[in-house]
Scaffold this motif. Structure first.
Motif, mmCIF file in Angstrom:
data_model
loop_
_atom_site.group_PDB
_atom_site.id
_atom_site.type_symbol
_atom_site.label_atom_id
_atom_site.label_comp_id
_atom_site.label_asym_id
_atom_site.label_seq_id
_atom_site.Cartn_x
_atom_site.Cartn_y
_atom_site.Cartn_z
ATOM 1 N N LEU A 116 75.364 72.590 52.032
ATOM 2 C CA LEU A 116 73.897 72.665 52.052
ATOM 3 C C LEU A 116 73.338 72.197 53.398
ATOM 4 O O LEU A 116 72.379 72.773 53.913
ATOM 5 C CB LEU A 116 73.299 71.839 50.913
ATOM 6 C CG LEU A 116 73.510 72.391 49.498
ATOM 7 C CD1 LEU A 116 73.000 71.412 48.457
ATOM 8 C CD2 LEU A 116 72.813 73.746 49.332
ATOM 9 N N LYS A 117 73.937 71.154 53.976
ATOM 10 C CA LYS A 117 73.504 70.681 55.299
ATOM 11 C C LYS A 117 73.702 71.780 56.339
ATOM 12 O O LYS A 117 72.842 72.012 57.198
ATOM 13 C CB LYS A 117 74.306 69.439 55.705
ATOM 14 C CG LYS A 117 73.929 68.181 54.968
ATOM 15 C CD LYS A 117 72.695 67.510 55.511
ATOM 16 C CE LYS A 117 72.968 66.778 56.787
ATOM 17 N NZ LYS A 117 71.793 66.007 57.258
ATOM 18 N N THR A 118 74.838 72.465 56.246
ATOM 19 C CA THR A 118 75.115 73.564 57.165
ATOM 20 C C THR A 118 74.105 74.688 56.974
ATOM 21 O O THR A 118 73.567 75.242 57.951
ATOM 22 C CB THR A 118 76.539 74.105 56.929
ATOM 23 O OG1 THR A 118 77.481 73.036 57.123
ATOM 24 C CG2 THR A 118 76.863 75.236 57.896
ATOM 25 N N LEU A 163 80.997 71.154 64.132
ATOM 26 C CA LEU A 163 81.925 71.952 63.346
ATOM 27 C C LEU A 163 82.398 73.138 64.191
ATOM 28 O O LEU A 163 81.789 73.466 65.211
ATOM 29 C CB LEU A 163 81.242 72.496 62.084
ATOM 30 C CG LEU A 163 80.742 71.488 61.043
ATOM 31 C CD1 LEU A 163 79.910 72.209 59.986
ATOM 32 C CD2 LEU A 163 81.898 70.754 60.390
ATOM 33 N N SER A 164 83.454 73.789 63.735
ATOM 34 C CA SER A 164 83.842 75.037 64.373
ATOM 35 C C SER A 164 82.977 76.153 63.791
ATOM 36 O O SER A 164 82.453 76.033 62.671
ATOM 37 C CB SER A 164 85.318 75.331 64.101
ATOM 38 O OG SER A 164 85.531 75.579 62.714
ATOM 39 N N GLN A 165 82.816 77.222 64.545
ATOM 40 C CA GLN A 165 82.008 78.336 64.055
ATOM 41 C C GLN A 165 82.599 78.958 62.778
ATOM 42 O O GLN A 165 81.842 79.280 61.858
ATOM 43 C CB GLN A 165 81.836 79.401 65.146
ATOM 44 C CG GLN A 165 80.714 80.382 64.842
ATOM 45 C CD GLN A 165 80.338 81.213 66.056
ATOM 46 O OE1 GLN A 165 80.352 80.706 67.169
ATOM 47 N NE2 GLN A 165 80.010 82.461 65.843
ATOM 48 N N PRO A 166 83.929 79.086 62.661
ATOM 49 C CA PRO A 166 84.489 79.580 61.400
ATOM 50 C C PRO A 166 84.158 78.691 60.200
ATOM 51 O O PRO A 166 83.959 79.185 59.088
ATOM 52 C CB PRO A 166 86.004 79.605 61.675
ATOM 53 C CG PRO A 166 86.104 79.783 63.151
ATOM 54 C CD PRO A 166 84.961 78.991 63.715
ATOM 55 N N SER A 167 84.061 77.361 60.444
ATOM 56 C CA SER A 167 83.708 76.441 59.354
ATOM 57 C C SER A 167 82.285 76.685 58.881
ATOM 58 O O SER A 167 81.984 76.640 57.689
ATOM 59 C CB SER A 167 83.863 74.989 59.813
ATOM 60 O OG SER A 167 85.207 74.694 60.072
ATOM 61 N N VAL A 168 81.380 76.937 59.843
ATOM 62 C CA VAL A 168 79.996 77.243 59.488
ATOM 63 C C VAL A 168 79.958 78.511 58.633
ATOM 64 O O VAL A 168 79.304 78.559 57.583
ATOM 65 C CB VAL A 168 79.119 77.426 60.752
ATOM 66 C CG1 VAL A 168 77.720 77.924 60.379
ATOM 67 C CG2 VAL A 168 79.021 76.109 61.521
#
Length: 294
Positions: free
Chosen positions: A6-8, A27-32
Motif C-alpha cells: 500500500l505504501k508503494t 526499492l528496485s523497480q521490479p519490486s515496485v
C-alpha cells in the motif's frame, strides 16, 4: 506484507513514475512493479493505465488511494498506541505549520519538545494556511497549525493562541514620523502582502474592505522575509505579525505605524482529522501547545 504494498501504491499514485517511486522507497523497480501486481491481484482490478507518455490511475485505483491513505494512517496509529502502552514516547509526528507560525513561533517550542522527548521524531512542513489544511486533510501531516480561517468540514479546528498584527514600514516612511495616524491616512498607500491562501493575506483583505481603503499599488510576495527586505528598501506598508518583525524592531531596521485604532488581533488554530482523534502523539503535542501558549 500489505502495508508495504500500500505504501508503494500511494507513492506511485503521487509521483506517477516507477523509477522515482523506487528511488523514494529505496526499492528496485521490479519490486515496485511486483507490489502493484500483487495489489491488483488481491483486489481483482487494474489500478493504473500505463502508456508511453503518462501513468494514470483507474477509477478503482482512485478509490483504493483514498482508502489506502486511511489504512496506512490507522496502521501507524495502532503501532504508536502499542509503543505508548509501554510508556515510551516514540515514533514520528508530522506537523504542518503556516509560515508565520512555522518560521517565527514554533521553533523554540519544538526545541523544548525534542529535549523532553528525545526518541520522538518531529517533521515540520511549512506552507500557507490553505496548503496546511490540505496536507492535514490528505493525511500528509498529522496535525496542522494555521493563522487564518478554514471552512474545511472534514477537520476538527480549535484556537490556541492570539496573535497581534501591526502595520509596518521602513524608518523613512512619512507615516512613521506621524504621531497620530488615522485609518483615513492609509488611503492610497503602497502595500506589500502575502499570496492568496495565506492567513496574513486573508486578514489584509478583510482590513482593506472593512475600512473602505483604496490601494495605490499592491506587491505580492509569498515570504515574510521577502516582505521585510522589500519594506526596508522602499516606501510601502505591510500587515505583519509582531512575531515576524520582533528582531527588526529590536535592531531598528523597521518601525510600526502608530494607528489610532484598537490593536489588530487574529487567532492561531490547530487542526487534525477526526480519524486521528485517538493518536497519542497528537494529544501530547496539543497538551504541550496549550500549556506553553508558545
Amino acid at each position: 506484507m500489505m502495508y508495504e504494498q500500500l505504501k508503494t501504491f500511494i507513492t506511485l499514485a503521487e509521483v506517477k513514475n516507477f523509477t522515482k517511486t523506487a528511488d523514494i522507497l529505496h526499492l528496485s523497480q521490479p519490486s515496485v512493479s511486483l507490489h502493484i501486481k500483487n495489489l491488483e491481484k488481491e483486489f481483482q482490478t487494474k489500478l493504473f493505465i500505463r502508456s508511453p507518455k503518462e501513468l494514470q490511475m483507474t477509477p478503482t485505483g482512485e478509490l483504493l488511494y483514498d482508502r489506502a491513505k486511511k489504512m496506512i494512517t490507522l496502521y501507524e496509529q495502532t503501532k504508536q498506541d502499542i509503543l505508548e502502552h509501554h510508556d515510551c514516547v516514540k515514533g514520528t509526528l508530522k506537523i504542518g505549520a503556516s509560515f508565520t507560525i512555522g518560521e517565527y513561533v514554533l521553533p523554540s517550542f519544538l526545541f523544548s519538545m525534542q529535549n523532553d522527548y528525545p526518541e520522538l521524531h518531529l517533521e515540520v512542513i511549512i506552507g500557507n494556511t490553505k496548503e496546511i489544511v490540505e496536507l492535514v486533510r490528505t493525511y500528509q501531516a498529522d496535525v496542522g497549525l494555521i493563522e487564518g480561517q478554514t471552512n474545511e468540514k472534514e477537520l476538527a479546528v480549535y484556537p490556541f493562541m492570539q496573535d497581534e498584527l501591526v502595520i509596518v514600514a521602513s524608518n523613512d516612511h512619512p507615516l512613521i514620523h506621524q504621531k497620530d495616524v488615522a485609518i483615513n491616512d492609509l488611503q492610497n498607500q503602497i502595500w506589500i502582502t502575502r499570496e492568496l491562501g495565506s492567513g496574513t493575506r486573508e486578514y489584509f483583505n478583510h482590513f482593506i474592505r472593512s475600512n473602505g481603503l483604496k490601494v495605490k499599488s499592491l506587491m505580492i510576495i509569498s515570504s515574510n522575509q521577502g516582505i521585510k527586505e522589500t519594506l526596508m528598501r522602499g516606501n510601502s506598508l505591510a500587515f505583519l505579525s509582531r512575531h515576524v518583525i520582533e528582531r527588526e524592531l529590536k535592531h531598528g531596521h523597521l518601525s510600526v505605524v502608530r494607528v489610532n485604532h484598537p490593536p489588530f488581533y487574529r487567532t492561531f488554530s490547530y487542526l487534525y482529522s477526526p480519524t486521528m482523534k485517538n493518536n497519542k502523539l497528537i494529544h501530547l503535542f496539543i497538551d504541550l501547545l496549550q500549556q506553553k501558549k508558545m
